[in-house]
Each structure stands twice: as C-alpha cells, then as structure tokens.
Design a protein around this motif. Sequence first.
Motif, PDB file in Angstrom:
ATOM      1  N   ILE A   1       0.847  -1.199   0.000  1.00  0.00           N
ATOM      2  CA  ILE A   1       0.000   0.000   0.000  1.00  0.00           C
ATOM      3  C   ILE A   1       0.885   1.253   0.000  1.00  0.00           C
ATOM      4  CG2 ILE A   1      -1.971  -1.102   1.125  1.00  0.00           C
ATOM      5  CD1 ILE A   1      -1.053   0.043   3.770  1.00  0.00           C
ATOM      6  N   GLY A   2       0.275   2.376  -0.404  1.00  0.00           N
ATOM      7  CA  GLY A   2       0.990   3.647  -0.393  1.00  0.00           C
ATOM      8  C   GLY A   2       1.912   3.811  -1.590  1.00  0.00           C
ATOM      9  N   GLU A   3       2.843   4.740  -1.456  1.00  0.00           N
ATOM     10  CA  GLU A   3       3.775   5.050  -2.537  1.00  0.00           C
ATOM     11  C   GLU A   3       5.028   4.182  -2.454  1.00  0.00           C
ATOM     12  OE1 GLU A   3       3.297   7.124  -5.081  1.00  0.00           O
ATOM     13  OE2 GLU A   3       1.271   7.567  -4.357  1.00  0.00           O
ATOM     14  N   ALA A   4       5.669   3.966  -3.589  1.00  0.00           N
ATOM     15  CA  ALA A   4       6.938   3.245  -3.631  1.00  0.00           C
ATOM     16  C   ALA A   4       8.034   4.102  -3.006  1.00  0.00           C
ATOM     17  CB  ALA A   4       7.299   2.893  -5.067  1.00  0.00           C
ATOM     18  N   GLY A   5       9.090   3.430  -2.529  1.00  0.00           N
ATOM     19  CA  GLY A   5      10.207   4.140  -1.928  1.00  0.00           C
ATOM     20  C   GLY A   5      10.048   4.390  -0.444  1.00  0.00           C
ATOM     21  N   ALA A   6       9.166   3.627   0.216  1.00  0.00           N
ATOM     22  CA  ALA A   6       8.857   3.885   1.626  1.00  0.00           C
ATOM     23  C   ALA A   6       9.852   3.244   2.588  1.00  0.00           C
ATOM     24  CB  ALA A   6       7.451   3.369   1.947  1.00  0.00           C
ATOM     25  N   GLU A   7      10.703   2.326   2.112  1.00  0.00           N
ATOM     26  CA  GLU A   7      11.571   1.568   3.018  1.00  0.00           C
ATOM     27  C   GLU A   7      13.047   1.959   2.835  1.00  0.00           C
ATOM     28  OE1 GLU A   7      13.375  -0.371   0.439  1.00  0.00           O
ATOM     29  OE2 GLU A   7      11.864   0.943  -0.412  1.00  0.00           O
ATOM     30  N   TYR A   8      13.934   1.228   3.442  1.00  0.00           N
ATOM     31  CA  TYR A   8      15.359   1.561   3.507  1.00  0.00           C
ATOM     32  C   TYR A   8      15.976   1.810   2.136  1.00  0.00           C
ATOM     33  CZ  TYR A   8      20.364   0.995   4.465  1.00  0.00           C
ATOM     34  OH  TYR A   8      21.724   1.175   4.536  1.00  0.00           O
ATOM     35  N   TRP A   9      15.677   0.961   1.173  1.00  0.00           N
ATOM     36  CA  TRP A   9      16.283   1.083  -0.149  1.00  0.00           C
ATOM     37  C   TRP A   9      15.549   2.064  -1.051  1.00  0.00           C
ATOM     38  CZ3 TRP A   9      20.996  -0.816  -1.004  1.00  0.00           C
ATOM     39  CH2 TRP A   9      21.458  -1.807  -0.145  1.00  0.00           C
ATOM     40  N   ARG A  10      14.496   2.683  -0.539  1.00  0.00           N
ATOM     41  CA  ARG A  10      13.726   3.697  -1.277  1.00  0.00           C
ATOM     42  C   ARG A  10      13.257   3.181  -2.640  1.00  0.00           C
ATOM     43  NH1 ARG A  10      14.290   8.597   1.439  1.00  0.00           N
ATOM     44  NH2 ARG A  10      15.856   8.501   3.104  1.00  0.00           N
ATOM     45  N   SER A  11      12.770   1.932  -2.601  1.00  0.00           N
ATOM     46  CA  SER A  11      12.421   1.253  -3.851  1.00  0.00           C
ATOM     47  C   SER A  11      11.048   0.597  -3.847  1.00  0.00           C
ATOM     48  CB  SER A  11      13.466   0.167  -4.160  1.00  0.00           C
ATOM     49  OG  SER A  11      14.765   0.719  -4.239  1.00  0.00           O
TER      50      SER A  11
ATOM     51  N   MET B   1       7.010  -0.337  -1.763  1.00  0.00           N
ATOM     52  CA  MET B   1       5.906   0.137  -0.938  1.00  0.00           C
ATOM     53  C   MET B   1       5.936  -0.523   0.434  1.00  0.00           C
ATOM     54  SD  MET B   1       2.862  -0.323  -3.736  1.00  0.00           S
ATOM     55  CE  MET B   1       3.159   0.033  -5.473  1.00  0.00           C
ATOM     56  N   LEU B   2       5.228   0.080   1.365  1.00  0.00           N
ATOM     57  CA  LEU B   2       4.938  -0.573   2.644  1.00  0.00           C
ATOM     58  C   LEU B   2       4.277  -1.910   2.343  1.00  0.00           C
ATOM     59  CD1 LEU B   2       4.321  -0.799   5.699  1.00  0.00           C
ATOM     60  CD2 LEU B   2       2.376   0.729   5.315  1.00  0.00           C
ATOM     61  N   SER B   3       4.827  -2.999   2.900  1.00  0.00           N
ATOM     62  CA  SER B   3       4.361  -4.332   2.513  1.00  0.00           C
ATOM     63  C   SER B   3       4.973  -5.388   3.418  1.00  0.00           C
ATOM     64  CB  SER B   3       4.748  -4.615   1.052  1.00  0.00           C
ATOM     65  OG  SER B   3       6.143  -4.431   0.857  1.00  0.00           O
ATOM     66  N   GLN B   4       4.578  -6.636   3.176  1.00  0.00           N
ATOM     67  CA  GLN B   4       5.199  -7.812   3.784  1.00  0.00           C
ATOM     68  C   GLN B   4       5.980  -8.539   2.692  1.00  0.00           C
ATOM     69  OE1 GLN B   4       4.780  -7.503   6.815  1.00  0.00           O
ATOM     70  NE2 GLN B   4       2.657  -7.268   7.462  1.00  0.00           N
ATOM     71  N   GLU B   5       7.145  -9.089   3.041  1.00  0.00           N
ATOM     72  CA  GLU B   5       7.976  -9.709   1.998  1.00  0.00           C
ATOM     73  C   GLU B   5       8.092 -11.213   2.125  1.00  0.00           C
ATOM     74  OE1 GLU B   5      12.383  -9.594  -0.129  1.00  0.00           O
ATOM     75  OE2 GLU B   5      11.875  -8.082   1.389  1.00  0.00           O
ATOM     76  N   PHE B   6       7.780 -11.884   1.027  1.00  0.00           N
ATOM     77  CA  PHE B   6       8.099 -13.293   0.797  1.00  0.00           C
ATOM     78  C   PHE B   6       9.443 -13.260   0.069  1.00  0.00           C
ATOM     79  CE2 PHE B   6       6.059 -17.549  -0.589  1.00  0.00           C
ATOM     80  CZ  PHE B   6       7.261 -18.111  -0.970  1.00  0.00           C
TER      81      PHE B   6
ATOM     82  N   ASP C   1      11.998 -16.814   3.172  1.00  0.00           N
ATOM     83  CA  ASP C   1      12.279 -15.960   4.326  1.00  0.00           C
ATOM     84  C   ASP C   1      11.268 -14.820   4.387  1.00  0.00           C
ATOM     85  OD1 ASP C   1      14.527 -17.489   4.787  1.00  0.00           O
ATOM     86  OD2 ASP C   1      15.968 -15.894   4.379  1.00  0.00           O
ATOM     87  N   PHE C   2      11.256 -14.113   5.512  1.00  0.00           N
ATOM     88  CA  PHE C   2      10.377 -12.948   5.665  1.00  0.00           C
ATOM     89  C   PHE C   2      11.187 -11.718   6.040  1.00  0.00           C
ATOM     90  CE2 PHE C   2       8.195  -9.911   8.358  1.00  0.00           C
ATOM     91  CZ  PHE C   2       7.096  -9.590   7.584  1.00  0.00           C
ATOM     92  N   TRP C   3      10.808 -10.576   5.446  1.00  0.00           N
ATOM     93  CA  TRP C   3      11.335  -9.265   5.834  1.00  0.00           C
ATOM     94  C   TRP C   3      10.166  -8.306   6.051  1.00  0.00           C
ATOM     95  CZ3 TRP C   3      16.160  -7.590   6.987  1.00  0.00           C
ATOM     96  CH2 TRP C   3      17.256  -8.363   6.565  1.00  0.00           C
ATOM     97  N   CYS C   4      10.248  -7.488   7.082  1.00  0.00           N
ATOM     98  CA  CYS C   4       9.360  -6.331   7.196  1.00  0.00           C
ATOM     99  C   CYS C   4       9.800  -5.303   6.169  1.00  0.00           C
ATOM    100  CB  CYS C   4       9.457  -5.697   8.581  1.00  0.00           C
ATOM    101  SG  CYS C   4       8.753  -6.670   9.913  1.00  0.00           S
ATOM    102  N   GLN C   5       8.856  -4.668   5.513  1.00  0.00           N
ATOM    103  CA  GLN C   5       9.167  -3.568   4.606  1.00  0.00           C
ATOM    104  C   GLN C   5       8.555  -2.288   5.170  1.00  0.00           C
ATOM    105  OE1 GLN C   5      11.191  -3.357   2.156  1.00  0.00           O
ATOM    106  NE2 GLN C   5      11.646  -5.516   1.825  1.00  0.00           N
ATOM    107  N   ALA C   6       9.402  -1.279   5.397  1.00  0.00           N
ATOM    108  CA  ALA C   6       8.984  -0.024   6.024  1.00  0.00           C
ATOM    109  C   ALA C   6       8.454  -0.328   7.426  1.00  0.00           C
ATOM    110  CB  ALA C   6       7.982   0.720   5.150  1.00  0.00           C
TER     111      ALA C   6
END
Length: 290
Positions: A135-145, A147-152, A161-166
């Motif tokens: 959700i939201g705009e791209a570039g919200a996390e550390y690598w600025r690339s 969206m706010l999301s959950q990572e597979f 593996d899992f990573w939190c995004q933003a």
Amino acid sequence: MKRIYLSIAGIIALIPLFSLQKADDWTPLLDKNLSQWENYLSYEHQLNYNGKIPVDATGNPMAPIGYNKDTRKVFSVIDDPAGPILHVSGEIYGCLFTRQEFENYHLRLQVKWGKRKYVPRLDKLRDSGILYHSIGEAGAEYWRSWMLSQEFQIMEGHMGDFWCQANSAIDIRSFPSEGSMSRVADEKQPFGTLKQGGDGFCMRSGNYESPAGEWTTLELICFRGKSLHIVNGHVVMILQNSRYITPTGQEVPMTKGKIQLQSEAAEVFYRAIQIKPLANMPKQYEHLFL
C-alpha cells in the motif's frame, strides 16, 4: 511524481476479473504486454549506500527514476512457446506491481535465477522477492524502492524468508532471535512478533529451492491477515496478524494491497504467475493456526 492510471473503463473491466470469479478459478497475471502491471524504478544503488537519498557529484539529492519510466527494460517479457516469461534484469532497484489490489487469495508462480548480478550485490547471493499487501507510494523503506508491505523473500538458499518492509509488522511461528542469530520459522513454535526496530527478519524453516538452473514453484496464501509461504509444496513459514505501525504507535490491520515483484541487483525470471480468490483458509492448512 507523475503516475499513469488505467481509464475508468479499464478499472471497471478488472473488478470482475478477480473479485467476482469463483473459488478455484485461476487468473493469469502475466501476458506479453504486462497489461496488469505498472513499474517503479528507484536508484542504481552503490556499495556505500546508507539508507539516505543518493546525491550527485555536486552533493545535490538525486531523484529516483519514478513510475512507468522503464526505458532500459528492467522488466520485459520473453515470448516463449510454453507461455510468457517475465525477465527482470535487476540492474536498477525497483518493482513491478499489480494495478489491482488483492485480498484473500492464493498466488502461485515459478522462478529461476539468471546469471547477471550488479552492484551492490556482485559478491552476494542473488536476491528478489514477492511483496504483498502493498500500500501507499513506492520508496517507503530503507532502499527507497518499494511500498509498505510484507515480503516473501526470494533469495538463493533463502526461498521463503520474511522481511518487514517499512513500518510493517506481523507474527510468525518461529524460534526467537538470540544475539546475532535471527529468528527461524518453525510450525511447532508460538507466534512471535516481527517489526522494524526489533526482529524484522525471519529465516524459512527449511531449504526446498530447486537446483540451479531449474524452476522453483512458490505459493503465497493470504486470508484475513494470515499468510503462508510455500516452496515446492513445503510450508516454510506461518504468519498471522498482518499490520503496520503508525508514527504514533497505532497498529493498523494490513490485509489487502497490490503485489510487487522486486528488482534487486540480480537477474531473475518468472513464469506461470496465477492468482485465485479464497473464501476460506484451505482446510489442509487450518491446523497451522490453531
């Protein structure tokens, strides 16, 4: 940033494609024109990247490439007799993301690594990922690339593996972290919370990736804030209570959104990308959440 949107007619045409179809009906998401996707390109990140906006030779902040400006064909489609294959060059950080949001679904696809890698991952494992509930705009996390999301996570030796995004958060059945060791998924463990500022990463329970050069089948099941990461038929992670945390500490459920496929300094191929709606958590997986 300028965005390119579907026409009203195009949006209306997409609605019944997923939300009104019957359970067990698979919808292909990949065609030769990438008609169901948009893209965002960020930066060609360098080895000294520190999470801040990159600057040019004079020290001025640089702008990301932005939305739907993929002139270098980071994302392209190969017309294969067996069906379209998505080629992600990986040379610029960014994502391909669905025009449509999805909720309560079963996603499956096949993935295979290419040969090329780019700075800053020349001496690191090949990397990509499926980002869901985006959700939201791209570039919200550390690598600025992204969206706010959950990572597979899609990574050599780390499929699932899992990573939190933003500022996302989620609970995973896992052994807790200790010292420099990360959490490890395990279906017999209680759910533990992952969020930025604490445990933001969890390793899959086992390695079921196909041998080099072969396709690996990945499945993502999402239902009412619960999710499963499945690799070649093996459940490698059990997650629930998907949410994000606001700057004031409020926890907000995050159960639907767009799907992103990452470009992350490694060449990767995707094919047979399909999705279907779910009316319930599939029965064979219900016990994993009890």
